[in-house]
Design a protein around this motif. Structure first.
Motif, PDB file in Angstrom:
ATOM      1  N   LYS A 473       0.813  -1.221   0.000  1.00  0.00           N
ATOM      2  CA  LYS A 473       0.000   0.000   0.000  1.00  0.00           C
ATOM      3  C   LYS A 473       0.842   1.265   0.000  1.00  0.00           C
ATOM      4  O   LYS A 473       0.380   2.320  -0.441  1.00  0.00           O
ATOM      5  CB  LYS A 473      -0.935  -0.009   1.219  1.00  0.00           C
ATOM      6  N   THR A 474       2.065   1.177   0.518  1.00  0.00           N
ATOM      7  CA  THR A 474       2.923   2.363   0.560  1.00  0.00           C
ATOM      8  C   THR A 474       4.249   2.086  -0.133  1.00  0.00           C
ATOM      9  O   THR A 474       4.655   0.934  -0.286  1.00  0.00           O
ATOM     10  CB  THR A 474       3.214   2.797   2.008  1.00  0.00           C
ATOM     11  N   HIS A 496       1.419   6.945  -0.679  1.00  0.00           N
ATOM     12  CA  HIS A 496       0.506   5.893  -1.113  1.00  0.00           C
ATOM     13  C   HIS A 496       0.937   5.392  -2.489  1.00  0.00           C
ATOM     14  O   HIS A 496       1.079   6.168  -3.426  1.00  0.00           O
ATOM     15  CB  HIS A 496      -0.929   6.427  -1.171  1.00  0.00           C
ATOM     16  N   ARG A 498      -0.602   3.917  -4.816  1.00  0.00           N
ATOM     17  CA  ARG A 498      -1.539   4.223  -5.907  1.00  0.00           C
ATOM     18  C   ARG A 498      -1.343   5.622  -6.473  1.00  0.00           C
ATOM     19  O   ARG A 498      -1.813   5.922  -7.571  1.00  0.00           O
ATOM     20  CB  ARG A 498      -2.985   4.072  -5.416  1.00  0.00           C
ATOM     21  N   LYS A 499      -0.670   6.492  -5.732  1.00  0.00           N
ATOM     22  CA  LYS A 499      -0.390   7.844  -6.234  1.00  0.00           C
ATOM     23  C   LYS A 499       0.775   7.829  -7.228  1.00  0.00           C
ATOM     24  O   LYS A 499       0.982   8.793  -7.953  1.00  0.00           O
ATOM     25  CB  LYS A 499      -0.040   8.782  -5.072  1.00  0.00           C
TER      26      LYS A 499
END
Length: 745
Positions: A473-474, A496, A498-499
């Motif tokens: 996730k990170t 994050h 996803r960023k």
């Protein structure tokens, strides 16, 4: 929600889930999508995903599959998807998993229909039907074979159906043995020729391949058998990739309108993102490009594959307006000039040469002139102005300029290859993370890559094929630069995943295109790399990503070994101090000079801890002298003591100097052999039995020495403490002793 590359103008970001940029299809399509997005003021992410769950081109290609699941609505507004690369060599259920992952993201598919999503399709059938008809009617061919593609690939199935329909159109039957499986790679073409040879069928007159790579494999195998193309067998391909033009002989192929596919996909996706309705299916035509692999010439109308037109405007758009205007003017003059006049011919030829050189200097497509001259020939013929010598001279000039263009390209590629090799060498030469960051900042901008971002997961993880992806996730930002400015962030800054990049990194207020790939090595995943798509040769990105990942893995190994060396030195120092203490505490057995129970436990525990820390193995033996009481009772305790000392000497001569031996008391002994493979246990026991047997033969004693032994291998019982292992070895010793006694009764 903030998107990657978002800026004040609220610019959209889309992504294309591509396979491998080392193939012409993916490379050209991605370049065309990049061109279309930048023209529309849209950001682009080109994801190098690899073919799903395959190791055909590279054993660990499946590690790139993580990119299929890397994005979300947090970082992109829409996706362009190529379903074929997902289930060419995998299960179609994989596509459902990906569609589920992006269920909230607008999506357009290319070349494969997917229910519920708009698709840009290519007519994969009509071109093959036309090709079969042409070879039947114009060249008199009757015996055809077909090399297919992956069985799960819809395009491959449609191309086969087009071939079968084409054969039916001309009234020919197809022997099922002449339909050969393929895989869209050279390997498929190679296997197909071998299968033809083994089938017992006569060699076909034509081999129709479902793509160009398969045709190149057919070329390779036919040449090995001294079968000439096209005299003995004609060969055709599909896709019309760049090497098709320059293969020997040049390959007849069916051209997909990839640039048009890309522009249409971007156009539809933008409309969907903006809430507009679009057609569910758009079908674009193909074009047969006839070349010498089927004994066709571009100057033969029947083999042209082109529509003759009076339109004298260039059909290929020039980027350079001045060049376009000059070409248009030159063409218009042919309506009125008289080529019979020598001065006119010389003037038009000189103008033509100037335009050719201008085309090269302005980096335009030199192949445009081949198509243009074809149309010009028939237009001049229509107006009774054709001059074969003039057209031949122009054709020769094109060949000369193409040779010059290729020479310039080779020289440029040679220079670029040297720069790339030097950059890779510098990157691979480092063994510290700090140095790797510095080399990336120094070397990669020299290759023309304007921006670079590398991020790592908190911990590397291993992934096996067919496992479900569990993306951390990170991530932490490792290093990077943007348009010449190095990015410095606090070490181990988390963001994050996803960023994709930390939100506090500022990017230029303009549309940008990035290539994104996994940073992995064999089974291990480290993180991911983003590189701005600012150079033409997209293979450079793939090669760089692999080399940087390799360098990072080397650094991890180097650091791991350094850490283990430090730990080992620390343990050895502790052992040295422990040994001194053991000596001071009289931890040795006075009769044999071996460690006693206390000394063995202290030292053995240290080895046990070191094995757990470093992942090494050891074997723990328990030995008991059989018949010692009888020796004491019959020949006295002095003989018993001698037997104990001699047994201790035999133990020491049997094992290594680095192993630990102890007399626990009476007739009980124990041995610990650190850094020993598990299969060494029986070898050591056999050696001890042999040494005892030699002793009994040569000692001259009135009594015979005998013993029982048991052992425990650390890796077989990793959860047991050292003391528990001692108890287990003792138990196994006595089991053997009881078994020995039972046999003697």
């Amino acid at each position: 929600m903030k998107k990657l590359l978002c800026d004040k103008s609220n610019r959209k970001t889309i992504a294309i889930l591509a396979g491998n940029l080392n193939t012409y299809y993916d490379s050209f399509l991605s370049k065309s999508v990049k061109k279309a997005t930048l023209e529309r003021d849209i950001n682009l992410l080109i994801m190098i995903c690899g073919s799903m769950n395959t190791d055909m081109s590279y054993k660990y290609e499946y590690q790139s599959n993580i990119m299929y699941y890397m994005l979300s609505e947090e970082c992109v507004d829409g996706l362009i998807l190529l379903p074929s690369i997902i289930y060419n060599y995998s299960k179609k259920s994989e596509l459902s998993n990906i569609l589920q992952h992006y269920k909230k993201t607008p999506l357009v598919t290319v070349n494969e229909p997917v229910e519920g999503h708009p698709g840009i399709l290519v007519d994969n059938s009509s071109g093959i039907r036309e090709l079969v008809s042409h070879l039947f009617h114009e060249h008199g061919k009757r015996n055809f074979a077909f090399v297919g593609g992956p069985k799960n690939n819809t395009e491959a199935q449609i191309r086969l159906e087009g071939f079968l329909q084409g054969m039916k159109d001309v009234g020919l039957e197809v022997d099922p043995r002449a339909i050969l499986p393929g895989d869209f790679w050279k390997t498929g073409g190679v296997k197909a020729v071998r299968q033809m040879e083994e089938s017992g069928l006569p060699w076909p007159e034509v081999i129709v391949c479902s793509n160009d790579y398969a045709a190149f494999g057919v070329y390779e195998e036919l040449k090995k058998r001294n079968i000439t193309i096209p005299n003995d067998i004609a060969v055709t391909g599909f896709d019309n990739i760049a090497p098709a033009r320059y293969s020997f002989p040049p390959l007849t192929s069916i051209e997909q309108p990839l640039e048009q596919v890309a522009y249409k996909a971007v156009e539809l996706l933008e409309q969907i993102i903006n809430g507009k309705s679009v057609a569910k299916k758009t079908v674009l035509p193909t074009r047969v490009v006839y070349r010498w692999s089927t004994a066709c010439s571009r100057w033969n109308l029947k083999c042209s594959g082109k529509k003759v037109t009076d339109q004298l405007e260039p059909q290929i758009k020039f980027k350079d307006i001045e060049l376009k205007n000059r070409v248009s003017t030159w063409l218009e003059q042919f309506k009125t000039v008289n080529l019979d006049e020598q001065s006119v011919r010389v003037t038009k030829e000189a103008e033509f040469i100037d335009l050719l050189y201008l085309t090269v200097s302005r980096h335009e497509d030199i192949n445009f002139w081949d198509d243009l001259l074809f149309n010009l020939r028939y237009i001049l013929d229509k107006y009774n102005k054709v001059d074969e010598n003039f057209l031949t001279i122009m054709q020769c000039r094109i060949a000369e300029i193409r040779e010059l263009f290729l020479g310039l390209t080779l020289a440029k590629n040679s220079t670029e290859s040297y720069v790339q090799a030097k950059a890779v060498q510098r990157i691979l030469s480092v063994f510290v993370k700090k140095d790797l960051k510095q080399e990336i900042s120094d070397q990669i901008p020299r290759l023309g890559i304007k921006s670079f971002f590398m991020s790592m997961y908190p911990r590397p993880f291993n992934h096996k094929k067919d496992e479900t992806w569990d993306i951390p996730k990170t991530s932490t930002f490792f290093c990077g630069y943007c348009r010449g400015e190095e990015i410095t962030l606090p070490e181990k800054t988390l963001f994050h995943t996803r960023k994709l990049i930390p939100e506090n990194i500022s990017l230029p207020d303009e549309p940008m295109a990035f290539i994104m790939m996994a940073a992995s090595f064999r089974e291990a995943q480290f993180g991911y790399i983003l590189m701005e798509a600012s150079i033409e040769d997209e293979q450079v990105y793939t090669n760089l990503g692999i080399q940087i990942s390799t360098a990072y893995r080397s650094i991890l190994i180097f650091n791991e070994r350094e850490q283990k060396t430090k730990e080992l030195n620390s343990v050895l120092e502790q052992l040295r101090k422990s040994n001194l203490k053991l000596e001071e505490m009289s931890t040795h057995d006075s009769l044999t000079g071996l460690y006693n129970r206390r000394g063995f436990l202290l030292l053995g525990e240290k080895y046990h801890e070191m094995s757990l820390r470093n992942g090494t193995d050891y074997i723990l033996f328990y030995a008991d002298m059989d018949g010692l009481k009888a020796i004491n009772d019959t020949w006295g305790h002095s003989e018993g003591d001698k037997a104990i000392r001699d047994f201790a000497k035999i133990l020491k001569s049997t094992i290594r100097d680095t192993d630990i031996i102890a007399r626990l008391g009476g007739d009980e002994f124990t041995v610990c052999t650190p850094n020993t493979r598990s299969d060494s246990a029986q070898v050591i026991e056999n050696r001890l039995f042999e040494n005892i047997e030699k002793y009994n033969i040569n000692s001259g004693n009135q009594w015979k020495m005998d013993f029982s032994i048991g052992h425990v291998i650390h890796s077989d019982q990793p959860k047991l403490s050292f003391f528990e292992k001692m108890s287990l070895a003792d138990e196994r010793l006595y089991n053997r002793k009881r078994s020995k006694k039972a046999k003697t009764i």
